[in-house]
Design a protein around this motif. Sequence first.
Motif, PDB file in Angstrom:
ATOM      1  N   ALA A 150      35.203  11.374  47.168  1.00  6.18           N
ATOM      2  CA  ALA A 150      36.130  10.360  47.662  1.00  6.18           C
ATOM      3  C   ALA A 150      37.265  10.212  46.667  1.00  6.18           C
ATOM      4  CB  ALA A 150      35.421   9.017  47.856  1.00  6.18           C
ATOM      5  N   MET A 151      38.413   9.765  47.157  1.00  4.61           N
ATOM      6  CA  MET A 151      39.575   9.574  46.299  1.00  4.61           C
ATOM      7  C   MET A 151      39.394   8.348  45.410  1.00  4.61           C
ATOM      8  SD  MET A 151      42.765  10.329  48.885  1.00  4.61           S
ATOM      9  CE  MET A 151      42.173   9.060  50.028  1.00  4.61           C
ATOM     10  N   ILE A 152      39.910   8.442  44.191  1.00  3.91           N
ATOM     11  CA  ILE A 152      39.981   7.302  43.273  1.00  3.91           C
ATOM     12  C   ILE A 152      41.347   7.345  42.590  1.00  3.91           C
ATOM     13  CG2 ILE A 152      37.511   7.011  42.852  1.00  3.91           C
ATOM     14  CD1 ILE A 152      37.983   8.636  40.232  1.00  3.91           C
ATOM     15  N   ASP A 153      42.212   6.406  42.884  1.00  3.56           N
ATOM     16  CA  ASP A 153      43.533   6.355  42.259  1.00  3.56           C
ATOM     17  C   ASP A 153      44.209   7.730  42.345  1.00  3.56           C
ATOM     18  OD1 ASP A 153      43.096   3.672  41.629  1.00  3.56           O
ATOM     19  OD2 ASP A 153      42.088   4.196  39.765  1.00  3.56           O
ATOM     20  N   ASP A 154      44.463   8.351  41.172  1.00  2.78           N
ATOM     21  CA  ASP A 154      45.133   9.654  41.161  1.00  2.78           C
ATOM     22  C   ASP A 154      44.129  10.792  41.010  1.00  2.78           C
ATOM     23  OD1 ASP A 154      44.337   9.144  38.567  1.00  2.78           O
ATOM     24  OD2 ASP A 154      46.067  10.148  37.663  1.00  2.78           O
ATOM     25  N   GLY A 155      42.884  10.539  41.413  1.00  2.00           N
ATOM     26  CA  GLY A 155      41.861  11.555  41.214  1.00  2.00           C
ATOM     27  C   GLY A 155      40.796  11.533  42.283  1.00  2.00           C
ATOM     28  N   VAL A 156      39.641  12.029  41.915  1.00  2.00           N
ATOM     29  CA  VAL A 156      38.543  12.151  42.873  1.00  2.00           C
ATOM     30  C   VAL A 156      37.221  11.889  42.154  1.00  2.00           C
ATOM     31  CG1 VAL A 156      38.224  14.643  42.461  1.00  2.00           C
ATOM     32  CG2 VAL A 156      37.544  13.668  44.660  1.00  2.00           C
ATOM     33  N   GLU A 157      36.283  11.338  42.904  1.00  2.00           N
ATOM     34  CA  GLU A 157      34.915  11.178  42.409  1.00  2.00           C
ATOM     35  C   GLU A 157      33.994  12.040  43.255  1.00  2.00           C
ATOM     36  OE1 GLU A 157      32.965   7.330  41.084  1.00  2.00           O
ATOM     37  OE2 GLU A 157      31.880   7.679  42.974  1.00  2.00           O
ATOM     38  N   LEU A 158      33.214  12.890  42.612  1.00  2.00           N
ATOM     39  CA  LEU A 158      32.242  13.738  43.289  1.00  2.00           C
ATOM     40  C   LEU A 158      30.840  13.273  42.928  1.00  2.00           C
ATOM     41  CD1 LEU A 158      34.490  16.108  41.852  1.00  2.00           C
ATOM     42  CD2 LEU A 158      33.590  17.146  43.924  1.00  2.00           C
ATOM     43  N   ARG A 159      29.951  13.333  43.910  1.00  2.00           N
ATOM     44  CA  ARG A 159      28.561  12.946  43.677  1.00  2.00           C
ATOM     45  C   ARG A 159      27.640  14.044  44.211  1.00  2.00           C
ATOM     46  NH1 ARG A 159      27.112   7.143  43.277  1.00  2.00           N
ATOM     47  NH2 ARG A 159      28.973   6.072  42.505  1.00  2.00           N
ATOM     48  N   GLY A 160      26.723  14.471  43.369  1.00  2.00           N
ATOM     49  CA  GLY A 160      25.741  15.463  43.769  1.00  2.00           C
ATOM     50  C   GLY A 160      24.342  14.905  43.610  1.00  2.00           C
ATOM     51  N   ARG A 161      23.516  15.025  44.668  1.00  2.00           N
ATOM     52  CA  ARG A 161      22.147  14.514  44.637  1.00  2.00           C
ATOM     53  C   ARG A 161      21.182  15.657  44.895  1.00  2.00           C
ATOM     54  NH1 ARG A 161      25.169  10.548  47.231  1.00  2.00           N
ATOM     55  NH2 ARG A 161      24.897   8.416  46.447  1.00  2.00           N
ATOM     56  N   ASP A 162      20.125  15.720  44.088  1.00  2.00           N
ATOM     57  CA  ASP A 162      19.074  16.698  44.338  1.00  2.00           C
ATOM     58  C   ASP A 162      17.776  15.963  44.633  1.00  2.00           C
ATOM     59  OD1 ASP A 162      17.358  16.310  41.921  1.00  2.00           O
ATOM     60  OD2 ASP A 162      19.094  17.078  40.834  1.00  2.00           O
ATOM     61  N   SER A 163      16.741  16.710  44.995  1.00  2.00           N
ATOM     62  CA  SER A 163      15.444  16.109  45.312  1.00  2.00           C
ATOM     63  C   SER A 163      14.367  16.665  44.392  1.00  2.00           C
ATOM     64  CB  SER A 163      15.087  16.368  46.785  1.00  2.00           C
ATOM     65  OG  SER A 163      15.248  17.737  47.113  1.00  2.00           O
ATOM     66  N   GLY A 164      14.742  16.896  43.145  1.00  2.00           N
ATOM     67  CA  GLY A 164      13.817  17.446  42.174  1.00  2.00           C
ATOM     68  C   GLY A 164      13.003  16.380  41.467  1.00  2.00           C
ATOM     69  N   ASP A 165      12.509  16.739  40.292  1.00  2.00           N
ATOM     70  CA  ASP A 165      11.649  15.843  39.517  1.00  2.00           C
ATOM     71  C   ASP A 165      12.422  14.928  38.579  1.00  2.00           C
ATOM     72  OD1 ASP A 165       9.368  16.960  40.683  1.00  2.00           O
ATOM     73  OD2 ASP A 165       9.281  18.561  39.180  1.00  2.00           O
ATOM     74  N   GLY A 166      13.736  15.065  38.556  1.00  2.00           N
ATOM     75  CA  GLY A 166      14.521  14.240  37.648  1.00  2.00           C
ATOM     76  C   GLY A 166      14.640  14.875  36.271  1.00  2.00           C
ATOM     77  N   VAL A 167      15.457  14.272  35.428  1.00  2.00           N
ATOM     78  CA  VAL A 167      15.696  14.774  34.074  1.00  2.00           C
ATOM     79  C   VAL A 167      15.028  13.840  33.078  1.00  2.00           C
ATOM     80  CG1 VAL A 167      17.432  15.386  32.358  1.00  2.00           C
ATOM     81  CG2 VAL A 167      17.901  15.745  34.796  1.00  2.00           C
ATOM     82  N   PRO A 168      14.150  14.350  32.214  1.00  2.00           N
ATOM     83  CA  PRO A 168      13.518  13.492  31.209  1.00  2.00           C
ATOM     84  C   PRO A 168      14.565  12.788  30.350  1.00  2.00           C
ATOM     85  CG  PRO A 168      12.468  15.654  31.270  1.00  2.00           C
ATOM     86  CD  PRO A 168      13.697  15.749  32.124  1.00  2.00           C
ATOM     87  N   SER A 169      14.300  11.544  30.008  1.00  2.00           N
ATOM     88  CA  SER A 169      15.276  10.770  29.231  1.00  2.00           C
ATOM     89  C   SER A 169      15.587  11.431  27.893  1.00  2.00           C
ATOM     90  CB  SER A 169      14.749   9.353  28.998  1.00  2.00           C
ATOM     91  OG  SER A 169      13.491   9.388  28.344  1.00  2.00           O
ATOM     92  N   SER A 170      14.600  12.104  27.302  1.00  2.00           N
ATOM     93  CA  SER A 170      14.823  12.754  26.011  1.00  2.00           C
ATOM     94  C   SER A 170      15.812  13.904  26.127  1.00  2.00           C
ATOM     95  CB  SER A 170      13.501  13.271  25.450  1.00  2.00           C
ATOM     96  OG  SER A 170      12.894  14.184  26.358  1.00  2.00           O
ATOM     97  N   VAL A 171      15.835  14.562  27.286  1.00  2.00           N
ATOM     98  CA  VAL A 171      16.764  15.669  27.515  1.00  2.00           C
ATOM     99  C   VAL A 171      18.113  15.151  27.986  1.00  2.00           C
ATOM    100  CG1 VAL A 171      17.192  17.770  28.865  1.00  2.00           C
ATOM    101  CG2 VAL A 171      14.885  17.265  28.030  1.00  2.00           C
ATOM    102  N   ARG A 172      18.101  14.111  28.810  1.00  2.00           N
ATOM    103  CA  ARG A 172      19.336  13.585  29.389  1.00  2.00           C
ATOM    104  C   ARG A 172      20.324  13.172  28.319  1.00  2.00           C
ATOM    105  NH1 ARG A 172      18.323   8.765  33.265  1.00  2.00           N
ATOM    106  NH2 ARG A 172      17.017  10.378  34.210  1.00  2.00           N
ATOM    107  N   GLU A 173      19.834  12.623  27.234  1.00  2.00           N
ATOM    108  CA  GLU A 173      20.716  12.162  26.172  1.00  2.00           C
ATOM    109  C   GLU A 173      21.466  13.315  25.517  1.00  2.00           C
ATOM    110  OE1 GLU A 173      18.149  10.111  23.550  1.00  2.00           O
ATOM    111  OE2 GLU A 173      17.819   8.390  24.880  1.00  2.00           O
ATOM    112  N   ARG A 174      20.952  14.551  25.671  1.00  2.00           N
ATOM    113  CA  ARG A 174      21.561  15.700  24.996  1.00  2.00           C
ATOM    114  C   ARG A 174      22.107  16.737  25.964  1.00  2.00           C
ATOM    115  NH1 ARG A 174      17.963  18.729  22.728  1.00  2.00           N
ATOM    116  NH2 ARG A 174      16.147  17.877  23.798  1.00  2.00           N
ATOM    117  N   LEU A 175      22.193  16.395  27.270  1.00  2.00           N
ATOM    118  CA  LEU A 175      22.570  17.379  28.279  1.00  2.00           C
ATOM    119  C   LEU A 175      23.962  17.960  28.067  1.00  2.00           C
ATOM    120  CD1 LEU A 175      21.205  16.133  31.721  1.00  2.00           C
ATOM    121  CD2 LEU A 175      20.621  18.231  30.515  1.00  2.00           C
TER     122      LEU A 175
END
Length: 237
Positions: A150-175
């Motif tokens: 969707a449009m946001i001001d002078d840009g765009v916001e994209l959203r991607g959703r998967d149906s996996g197991d999620g990302v462990p918090s310990s890994v997410r902080e360093r992705l």
Amino acid sequence: QQEAEALRAQRELAELGDIGRGLAHSLRNPLHALGLSVDALAQSNNDPGALQLAALGREQLHRIDQALRGFLALSSGVDADATPVSVAQTVDDVLLEAAQRAGGQVVFHKVGTDCLLCAVPAELRIVVHTLILNAVEASPAGGVVSVGWAMIDDGVELRGRDSGDGVPSSVRERLFQPHVSSKPTGAGMGLYLSERIVRQRYRGEIRIEDRSDGPGTLAIVRMHARRAGVGQTRSLS
């Protein structure tokens, strides 16, 4: 100080791009020859084991090629010409490639009204590719990958959703660090390169969150016009 820091970061991106361009020129021909050899193996041998091995080989070659594409996107440099790029067309192109790789094992949903983002096409494609392919690789057989924008001001916001197991918090902080991945076979460069492109060249951000409507991960990418005062994001009527 902020301007100096921004210039330093841009120079780092350009240097990474120069390195990547050299790697691409050095590796593209050998990779192409290797790909032809893998295809010849698959066509000349009907043994299921050989066919499976050839398919795995092609998948790994694709990963290497995509990593090179990411570095080549950086080599566009800070002075690259930004043009109005169709977000929907870019998403469609990447979804077609993702569907071929998924081989019918993943269901795709998309929603969004086409808009134009002032961008370098190669940079936008790398970001969208990372968003979608990460979701595909995280989803199990029969899973659903959803892509919206969707449009946001002078840009765009994209959203991607998967149906996996999620990302462990310990890994997410360093992705967004190099060589960090939640996938056993991941190189950990896609998000690293995409985040730097989005942050340094599009004044945006990438966020990785748990989905609130079920299992899986939500990735949110916000990008603004490539250069201030050049082009606007607008609806296509």
